[in-house]
Design a protein around this motif. Structure first.
Motif, mmCIF file in Angstrom:
data_model
loop_
_atom_site.group_PDB
_atom_site.id
_atom_site.type_symbol
_atom_site.label_atom_id
_atom_site.label_comp_id
_atom_site.label_asym_id
_atom_site.label_seq_id
_atom_site.Cartn_x
_atom_site.Cartn_y
_atom_site.Cartn_z
ATOM 1 N N MET A 20 -7.944 -2.583 -8.500
ATOM 2 C CA MET A 20 -8.345 -1.266 -8.008
ATOM 3 C C MET A 20 -9.537 -0.780 -8.799
ATOM 4 S SD MET A 20 -6.060 2.199 -7.504
ATOM 5 C CE MET A 20 -6.636 3.496 -8.594
ATOM 6 N N LEU A 50 0.829 -1.200 0.000
ATOM 7 C CA LEU A 50 0.000 0.000 0.000
ATOM 8 C C LEU A 50 0.865 1.252 0.000
ATOM 9 C CD1 LEU A 50 -2.763 1.364 0.178
ATOM 10 C CD2 LEU A 50 -2.602 1.168 2.676
ATOM 11 N N ALA A 82 -0.824 -0.750 -8.879
ATOM 12 C CA ALA A 82 -1.619 -1.823 -8.280
ATOM 13 C C ALA A 82 -1.690 -3.025 -9.210
ATOM 14 C CB ALA A 82 -3.022 -1.311 -7.956
ATOM 15 N N TRP A 86 -3.124 3.185 -10.038
ATOM 16 C CA TRP A 86 -3.823 2.102 -10.727
ATOM 17 C C TRP A 86 -2.840 1.169 -11.423
ATOM 18 C CZ3 TRP A 86 -8.851 4.325 -13.165
ATOM 19 C CH2 TRP A 86 -9.902 3.404 -13.052
ATOM 20 N N ILE A 126 -9.301 -1.069 -3.266
ATOM 21 C CA ILE A 126 -8.064 -1.773 -3.615
ATOM 22 C C ILE A 126 -8.045 -3.109 -2.888
ATOM 23 C CG2 ILE A 126 -5.538 -1.654 -3.598
ATOM 24 C CD1 ILE A 126 -5.883 1.423 -3.217
ATOM 25 N N ALA A 158 -13.391 -4.908 -0.649
ATOM 26 C CA ALA A 158 -11.998 -4.529 -0.910
ATOM 27 C C ALA A 158 -11.184 -4.484 0.381
ATOM 28 C CB ALA A 158 -11.950 -3.168 -1.599
ATOM 29 N N LEU A 160 2.069 1.913 -3.445
ATOM 30 C CA LEU A 160 1.018 2.475 -4.304
ATOM 31 C C LEU A 160 0.848 3.968 -4.046
ATOM 32 C CD1 LEU A 160 -1.780 -0.262 -4.201
ATOM 33 C CD2 LEU A 160 0.262 -0.148 -5.636
ATOM 34 N N LEU A 174 -11.385 4.957 -3.908
ATOM 35 C CA LEU A 174 -10.636 3.870 -4.525
ATOM 36 C C LEU A 174 -10.779 2.605 -3.689
ATOM 37 C CD1 LEU A 174 -7.333 5.731 -5.506
ATOM 38 C CD2 LEU A 174 -9.440 5.455 -6.851
#
Length: 218
Positions: free
Chosen positions: A154, A40, A147, A144, A183, A106, A43, A181
């Motif tokens: 995502m 994370l 990910a 994006w 994820i 998610a 990202l 978002l």
């Protein structure tokens, strides 16, 4: 084969860039499981290294870790989903059959917003003030692609009332949420964009969108 340009990446690296662009999907279906905090962080690093007009860096991120708050976000999205369906007229029923978010499933939910006091930034925005939004979109796209490269799905949820969401997250006056978002882990990536699979729309041919020295088709 060695790329011709001296500053180019290797052929394998170039192929990887184009592959992640081609295989990126707006995901709505997730399987349970937390996202590795280190992933994370990568990202978010990718998002924060996006280009921004005038180097204004207008993006702000709110990580949603409270289950009750996540549920309130889901309710906001559902309210707007119904309103959007009504606005679509004859496509209302078709739209209501679509899955438009994965908030409950998610592993991570991140709200991305435009910061307040954006009017201070004149460089690149005097005649095009919306370039702050374009910069945030670049940050989301970076995230994006990262990910997808990490094997995570995502989804960008934009079906919500921005004023209600801003109030829910105690955003200062002038700040504006742009995206929720979702994820997380997925069983598989869609072979094509979901809205294409659902026959909602099709990708337009590139040659119909490209003009030379004048508007396409003019």
């Amino acid at each position: 084969m060695t790329p011709a340009e001296p500053h180019a990446f290797s052929s394998a690296e170039i192929d990887a860039v184009y592959r992640v662009i081609a295989e990126r999907r707006d995901m709505r279906h997730f399987r349970p499981g937390a996202v590795d905090p280190a992933v994370l962080q990568r990202l978010l690093w990718a998002a924060h290294h996006a280009p921004s007009v005038g180097y204004m860096q207008p993006w702000r991120f709110v990580r949603i870790t409270d289950a009750a708050l996540r549920e309130r976000l889901q309710i906001l999205v559902e309210e707007e989903r119904v309103e959007t369906a009504r606005a679509l007229g004859e496509r209302e029923d078709e739209f209501m059959r679509l899955k438009v978010e994965g908030l409950r499933e998610a592993g991570e939910v991140i709200v991305v917003a435009l910061t307040d006091h954006r009017e201070r930034h004149i460089f690149g925005r005097r005649t095009l003030p919306e370039m702050d939004l374009a910069s945030v979109a670049c940050a989301i796209q970076n995230m994006w692609l990262a990910a997808r490269a990490e094997g995570l799905g995502m989804g960008w949820v934009s079906i919500f009332d921005p004023d209600k969401l801003a109030g829910l997250l105690a955003m200062p006056p002038g700040a504006r949420p742009v995206a929720i978002l979702c994820i997380g882990h997925v069983e598989a990536f869609y072979p094509k964009p979901m809205l294409e699979l659902e026959q909602w729309a099709e990708r337009l041919p590139l040659d119909t969108l490209l003009g030379e020295n004048r508007w396409p088709g003019a």
